[in-house]
Design a protein around this motif. Structure first.
Motif, PDB file in Angstrom:
ATOM      1  N   ALA A 456       0.764  -1.409  -0.135  1.00 34.84           N
ATOM      2  CA  ALA A 456      -0.159  -0.306  -0.271  1.00 34.84           C
ATOM      3  C   ALA A 456       0.813   1.174   0.279  1.00 34.84           C
ATOM      4  CB  ALA A 456      -0.805   0.148   1.064  1.00 34.84           C
ATOM      5  N   VAL A 457       0.097   2.190   0.232  1.00 36.41           N
ATOM      6  CA  VAL A 457       1.117   3.530  -0.037  1.00 36.41           C
ATOM      7  C   VAL A 457       0.639   4.451   1.096  1.00 36.41           C
ATOM      8  CG1 VAL A 457       1.343   5.560  -1.633  1.00 36.41           C
ATOM      9  CG2 VAL A 457       1.268   4.132  -2.818  1.00 36.41           C
ATOM     10  N   ALA A 458       1.399   5.089   1.217  1.00 32.28           N
ATOM     11  CA  ALA A 458       1.289   5.714   2.657  1.00 32.28           C
ATOM     12  C   ALA A 458       1.600   7.152   2.500  1.00 32.28           C
ATOM     13  CB  ALA A 458       1.487   5.847   3.914  1.00 32.28           C
ATOM     14  N   GLN A 459       1.047   8.297   2.436  1.00 35.70           N
ATOM     15  CA  GLN A 459       1.477   9.737   1.986  1.00 35.70           C
ATOM     16  C   GLN A 459       1.020  10.587   3.252  1.00 35.70           C
ATOM     17  OE1 GLN A 459      -0.186  10.308  -2.186  1.00 35.70           O
ATOM     18  NE2 GLN A 459       1.139  12.101  -2.293  1.00 35.70           N
ATOM     19  N   GLN A 460       1.832  11.209   3.374  1.00 41.10           N
ATOM     20  CA  GLN A 460       1.880  13.083   4.403  1.00 41.10           C
ATOM     21  C   GLN A 460       2.481  14.348   3.407  1.00 41.10           C
ATOM     22  OE1 GLN A 460       3.395  11.892   8.130  1.00 41.10           O
ATOM     23  NE2 GLN A 460       2.123  14.268   9.158  1.00 41.10           N
ATOM     24  N   ASN A 461       1.445  14.816   3.272  1.00 40.15           N
ATOM     25  CA  ASN A 461       1.576  16.051   2.533  1.00 40.15           C
ATOM     26  C   ASN A 461       2.888  15.277   1.238  1.00 40.15           C
ATOM     27  OD1 ASN A 461       1.008  17.458   4.761  1.00 40.15           O
ATOM     28  ND2 ASN A 461       2.507  17.695   5.542  1.00 40.15           N
ATOM     29  N   THR A 463       5.534  13.955   1.120  1.00 38.06           N
ATOM     30  CA  THR A 463       6.107  12.901   1.503  1.00 38.06           C
ATOM     31  C   THR A 463       5.443  11.109   0.899  1.00 38.06           C
ATOM     32  OG1 THR A 463       7.286  13.770   2.451  1.00 38.06           O
ATOM     33  CG2 THR A 463       7.950  11.585   2.923  1.00 38.06           C
ATOM     34  N   ILE A 464       6.287  10.391   0.546  1.00 35.43           N
ATOM     35  CA  ILE A 464       5.190   8.755  -0.282  1.00 35.43           C
ATOM     36  C   ILE A 464       6.065   8.353   0.373  1.00 35.43           C
ATOM     37  CG2 ILE A 464       4.490   7.594  -2.440  1.00 35.43           C
ATOM     38  CD1 ILE A 464       3.993   9.755  -3.585  1.00 35.43           C
ATOM     39  N   LEU A 511       9.433   0.398   2.926  1.00 29.45           N
ATOM     40  CA  LEU A 511      10.599  -0.024   1.593  1.00 29.45           C
ATOM     41  C   LEU A 511      10.833   1.253   1.338  1.00 29.45           C
ATOM     42  CD1 LEU A 511       8.517  -3.306   0.375  1.00 29.45           C
ATOM     43  CD2 LEU A 511      10.439  -3.060   2.439  1.00 29.45           C
ATOM     44  N   LEU A 512      10.267   2.340   0.864  1.00 26.86           N
ATOM     45  CA  LEU A 512      11.043   3.190   0.230  1.00 26.86           C
ATOM     46  C   LEU A 512       9.755   5.112   0.332  1.00 26.86           C
ATOM     47  CD1 LEU A 512      12.065   4.674  -2.842  1.00 26.86           C
ATOM     48  CD2 LEU A 512      10.517   3.901  -3.883  1.00 26.86           C
ATOM     49  N   ARG A 513      11.090   6.240   0.839  1.00 26.79           N
ATOM     50  CA  ARG A 513      10.236   7.417   0.831  1.00 26.79           C
ATOM     51  C   ARG A 513      10.760   7.680  -0.152  1.00 26.79           C
ATOM     52  NH1 ARG A 513       7.917   7.481   6.244  1.00 26.79           N
ATOM     53  NH2 ARG A 513       9.248   5.863   7.167  1.00 26.79           N
ATOM     54  N   SER A 514       9.680   8.861  -0.568  1.00 29.73           N
ATOM     55  CA  SER A 514      10.585   9.811  -1.553  1.00 29.73           C
ATOM     56  C   SER A 514       9.714  11.026  -1.270  1.00 29.73           C
ATOM     57  CB  SER A 514      10.740   8.651  -2.728  1.00 29.73           C
ATOM     58  OG  SER A 514      11.472   9.789  -3.463  1.00 29.73           O
ATOM     59  N   SER A 515       9.864  11.861  -1.864  1.00 33.88           N
ATOM     60  CA  SER A 515       9.043  12.794  -2.183  1.00 33.88           C
ATOM     61  C   SER A 515       8.692  12.784  -3.479  1.00 33.88           C
ATOM     62  CB  SER A 515       9.928  14.306  -2.250  1.00 33.88           C
ATOM     63  OG  SER A 515      10.856  14.703  -2.765  1.00 33.88           O
ATOM     64  N   SER A 516       6.931  13.551  -3.460  1.00 35.60           N
ATOM     65  CA  SER A 516       6.593  12.879  -4.923  1.00 35.60           C
ATOM     66  C   SER A 516       7.546  13.961  -6.003  1.00 35.60           C
ATOM     67  CB  SER A 516       4.955  13.684  -4.895  1.00 35.60           C
ATOM     68  OG  SER A 516       5.234  15.459  -4.966  1.00 35.60           O
ATOM     69  N   SER A 517       7.339  14.829  -6.206  1.00 32.79           N
ATOM     70  CA  SER A 517       8.346  15.356  -6.874  1.00 32.79           C
ATOM     71  C   SER A 517      10.259  14.449  -7.537  1.00 32.79           C
ATOM     72  CB  SER A 517       9.639  16.821  -6.428  1.00 32.79           C
ATOM     73  OG  SER A 517      10.001  16.588  -5.325  1.00 32.79           O
ATOM     74  N   ASP A 518      10.751  13.967  -6.935  1.00 31.34           N
ATOM     75  CA  ASP A 518      12.017  12.625  -6.574  1.00 31.34           C
ATOM     76  C   ASP A 518      11.764  11.577  -7.971  1.00 31.34           C
ATOM     77  OD1 ASP A 518      13.663  14.391  -5.253  1.00 31.34           O
ATOM     78  OD2 ASP A 518      13.727  12.805  -3.508  1.00 31.34           O
ATOM     79  N   LEU A 519       9.654  11.349  -7.073  1.00 25.82           N
ATOM     80  CA  LEU A 519       9.622  10.295  -8.090  1.00 25.82           C
ATOM     81  C   LEU A 519       8.744  10.412  -9.889  1.00 25.82           C
ATOM     82  CD1 LEU A 519       7.181   8.019  -4.951  1.00 25.82           C
ATOM     83  CD2 LEU A 519       9.958   7.222  -6.416  1.00 25.82           C
ATOM     84  N   LEU A 520       8.810  11.894  -9.764  1.00 32.36           N
ATOM     85  CA  LEU A 520       8.178  12.161 -10.784  1.00 32.36           C
ATOM     86  C   LEU A 520       9.170  12.569 -11.835  1.00 32.36           C
ATOM     87  CD1 LEU A 520       4.960  14.565  -9.657  1.00 32.36           C
ATOM     88  CD2 LEU A 520       4.979  12.537 -11.151  1.00 32.36           C
ATOM     89  N   ALA A 521      10.450  12.608 -10.746  1.00 29.91           N
ATOM     90  CA  ALA A 521      11.701  12.978 -12.434  1.00 29.91           C
ATOM     91  C   ALA A 521      12.621  11.293 -12.456  1.00 29.91           C
ATOM     92  CB  ALA A 521      12.855  13.576 -11.165  1.00 29.91           C
ATOM     93  N   LEU A 538       2.977  14.434  -7.652  1.00 22.57           N
ATOM     94  CA  LEU A 538       2.145  13.058  -7.588  1.00 22.57           C
ATOM     95  C   LEU A 538       1.126  12.443  -5.951  1.00 22.57           C
ATOM     96  CD1 LEU A 538       1.987  10.306  -8.867  1.00 22.57           C
ATOM     97  CD2 LEU A 538       4.526  10.015  -8.124  1.00 22.57           C
ATOM     98  N   GLN A 539      -0.157  12.214  -6.468  1.00 20.07           N
ATOM     99  CA  GLN A 539       0.055  11.407  -5.506  1.00 20.07           C
ATOM    100  C   GLN A 539      -0.179   9.709  -5.712  1.00 20.07           C
ATOM    101  OE1 GLN A 539      -3.594  13.208  -3.944  1.00 20.07           O
ATOM    102  NE2 GLN A 539      -3.219  14.848  -4.423  1.00 20.07           N
ATOM    103  N   ILE A 540      -0.452   8.673  -5.115  1.00 19.62           N
ATOM    104  CA  ILE A 540      -0.203   7.532  -5.291  1.00 19.62           C
ATOM    105  C   ILE A 540      -1.431   6.705  -4.586  1.00 19.62           C
ATOM    106  CG2 ILE A 540       0.525   4.850  -6.249  1.00 19.62           C
ATOM    107  CD1 ILE A 540       2.915   6.638  -6.322  1.00 19.62           C
TER     108      ILE A 540
END
Length: 613
Positions: A456-461, A463-464, A511-521, A538-540
């Motif tokens: 699953a995906v946990a998102q806060q502000n 941070t994904i 397993l992985l924590r990143s900002s949406s901007s880093d993932l979109l890159a 980005l929201q997942i």
């Protein structure tokens, strides 16, 4: 710069396989249980009778299940008392399978209405229209003796407004001599030959106005030449003016016709303009004329082709536009396993959504279970999972976590595609089965892992976090023999205990924590014609019943010239080198790649540099 990789693949791969090291901290191997099978896996049927064990007291047990589509495990087991068990697992991949040439109609795209606001997020649309019209102005076409002088463009304003069931289009053009052109009309957004198309609503009037020095000059020239010139411009000459030229020709020509009487010509302008608009709308699709054109999902694999097809008419509301899509993904050689023809079909129904969505400038893409399987199949069959699992970062991390294991770590190489589990969890986590995940070599044998995980995906502000709970895990070794394959237990002594701990209310592991901007890159830049689509926020989201994966981004259109330069690189050792290797040599190839990696300096990663002016 990070090489663009499909974001869904990065997330899924990290979640499915990232937690495995937590379950494999054992190095003992007791070759007392030996089983044989005709191949590394069974295709299209669960066949427990094909797995045999030569060890006295061993039993063959198929896993629980109805034999439906997906991955199934058949076990050969030998118990030693009540607390100790040796086992091997043999997977079956059961269809029905879709052919890769089939379109999977399980995608749903939503475009928020504010994405078309040309004073905000839709400014790129207006820039593209201005660039298109700029090719016409200034110009001085000569038609039947009349030289029509068109000054340069001063200003272009485009308005695209979704309404309930239709779209309003408005165009305001100002030339440098202060001549103004205004056109407003209503059109349906329909499906035609698999792509969106605009068609004027016949019952809705077209509002058109042309005022200023250019109009006065053309009328004066036409009167001097004679009425025939006006009719000529209205009927054909305007089409020489480039994009939307027929419309401009109708506006210029429809007010002429001195010998037939100016009043009569003016009265006929509406009919002439309407006819020309209908012609133009057949070519004007707001940049979507290439909608069904094949494209490359992964730049490093130019032979692969992905096509999008609009299944039926879009749903247009004042909040936005919803597009029910079908997608085709063809994988060209080399392929991980050509014996598997395509993704598993679950016969999942298209996802249902409320017609009224957010009007914010967003692009949202939802995938049902069959669409998820199609994407996973592509990423697996094209070797993207293999490439990610064989990267230096993964190999180093895996080796660090398995430092006490007595085998050579080669990475994470899924020999079979992960599949959605037949039983999904009660929460919003998606449950996947995986099998024949090669993690290393032991002598001449390949170490394989099989299991089930929830993600699953946990998102806060901004941070994904990608989170996983491993529900089950099995490990054994496989070796090719003349009659098929030999399966033996290895690294499995501690697995039953760890498996019980994993099931007893363990907390999700990040397993992985990143900002949406880093993932979109990690995504390639998106473009439509001369426009660039800038994505952010980005929201997942995942949903289990029914299975759904949703990606949502805030979008903004920009119109800028793009210059692309590729920086060449020499690829280092990679598990992609093992494409096309037969099963008997696969373990040796994996080990050879791992050893070359230790003696090869990291290669430069190919980068795509873009200059926007």
């Amino acid at each position: 710069m990070i090489r663009p990789t499909p974001l869904a693949g990065v997330a899924l791969f990290a979640v499915l396989f990232g937690a495995l090291p937590l379950f494999l901290q054992s190095d003992s191997d007791r070759p007392d249980l030996v089983a044989t099978a005709p191949s590394r896996y069974q295709l299209n049927a669960v066949a427990p009778q094909a797995l045999s064990a030569s060890t006295e007291g061993a039993v063959i047990e198929p896993a629980d299940g109805d034999g439906g589509p997906g991955l199934h495990l058949t076990f050969a087991r030998k118990n030693y008392g009540d607390a100790y068990r040796r086992e091997v697992a043999w997977p079956s991949l059961v269809g029905p399978f879709r052919d890769e040439a089939d379109f999977v109609c399980g995608y749903d795209m939503y475009l928020g209405a504010k994405l078309f606001d040309t004073t905000g997020a839709g400014a790129g649309l207006q820039g593209a229209m201005r660039d298109s019209l700029a090719a016409t102005f200034p110009s001085t076409p000569t038609i039947e003796g009349i030289t029509v002088s068109l000054p340069a463009l001063e200003q272009v304003e485009l308005r695209v407004t979704p309404r309930s069931g239709y779209v309003e289009l408005g165009l305001h053009v100002v030339l440098v001599d202060t001549t103004q052109l205004d056109v407003a009309l209503s059109a349906w957004l329909i499906q035609e030959n698999g792509a969106p198309a605009l068609r004027r609503i016949p019952s809705a009037p077209v509002v058109a106005r042309l005022e200023g020095p250019t109009k006065d000059r053309i009328i004066r020239q036409a009167r001097e030449y004679g009425g025939g010139g006006g009719a000529l411009l209205a009927g054909a000459g305007g089409c020489l003016f480039g994009p939307l030229g027929c419309l401009l020709g109708a506006l210029f020509g429809g007010v002429m016709g001195g010998d037939a009487g100016e009043k009569k010509a003016v009265e006929g302008i509406q009919t002439t303009i309407t006819a020309k608009i209908d012609e133009e709308l057949e070519r004007l699709t707001i940049g979507l004329e290439g909608f069904t054109r094949p494209f490359e999902l992964v730049p490093s694999r130019p032979g692969d082709k992905t096509c999008v097809w609009l299944e039926r008419h879009p749903i247009v509301t004042e909040s936005g536009i919803r597009l029910p899509l079908c997608v085709q993904m063809k994988v060209a050689p080399p392929r991980v396993d050509a014996a598997i023809p395509g993704p598993i079909s679950l016969g999942a129904e298209r996802l249902t959504h409320d017609d009224t969505g957010s009007s914010d400038p967003i692009v949202a893409l939802s995938l049902n279970a069959d669409a998820i399987h199609q994407v996973v199949h592509y990423l697996w069959q094209s070797g993207q999972f293999r490439e990610m699992g064989g990267s230096d970062a993964v190999v180093e991390a895996l080796a660090k976590n398995l430092h006490i294991a007595a085998f050579d770590v080669t990475g994470l190489d899924p020999e079979l595609p992960p599949t959605l589990a037949r039983q999904q969890s009660a929460n919003d986590a998606l449950t996947f089965d995986f099998a024949n995940l090669a993690i290393g070599t032991l002598d001449q044998r390949t170490v394989l892992a099989h299991g089930t995980t929830h993600f699953a995906v946990a998102q806060q502000n901004d941070t994904i976090a990608l989170q996983s709970v491993m529900d089950d895990v099995h490990v054994n070794c496989v070796q090719s023999i003349e009659a098929g394959v030999r399966l033996t237990p290895c690294l499995s002594d501690l697995v039953p205990m760890v498996r019980r701990l994993a099931r007893d209310g363990s907390e999700p592991k990040t397993l992985l924590r990143s900002s949406s901007s880093d993932l979109l890159a990690r995504l390639p830049s998106l473009g439509l014609g001369g426009m660039r689509i800038r994505l952010s926020e980005l929201q997942i989201r995942t949903h289990a019943k029914p299975a759904e994966l949703e990606l949502r981004v805030t979008a903004e259109t920009q119109f800028k010239r793009q210059a692309t330069r590729s920086v060449s690189a020499t690829p280092g050792p990679s598990l992609r080198d093992c494409f096309g290797v037969d099963a008997r040599s696969l373990a040796s190839c994996r080990l050879a790649v791992a050893k070359r990696r230790q003696t090869t300096s990291p290669s430069k990663i190919s980068a795509r540099e873009r200059a926007w002016d």
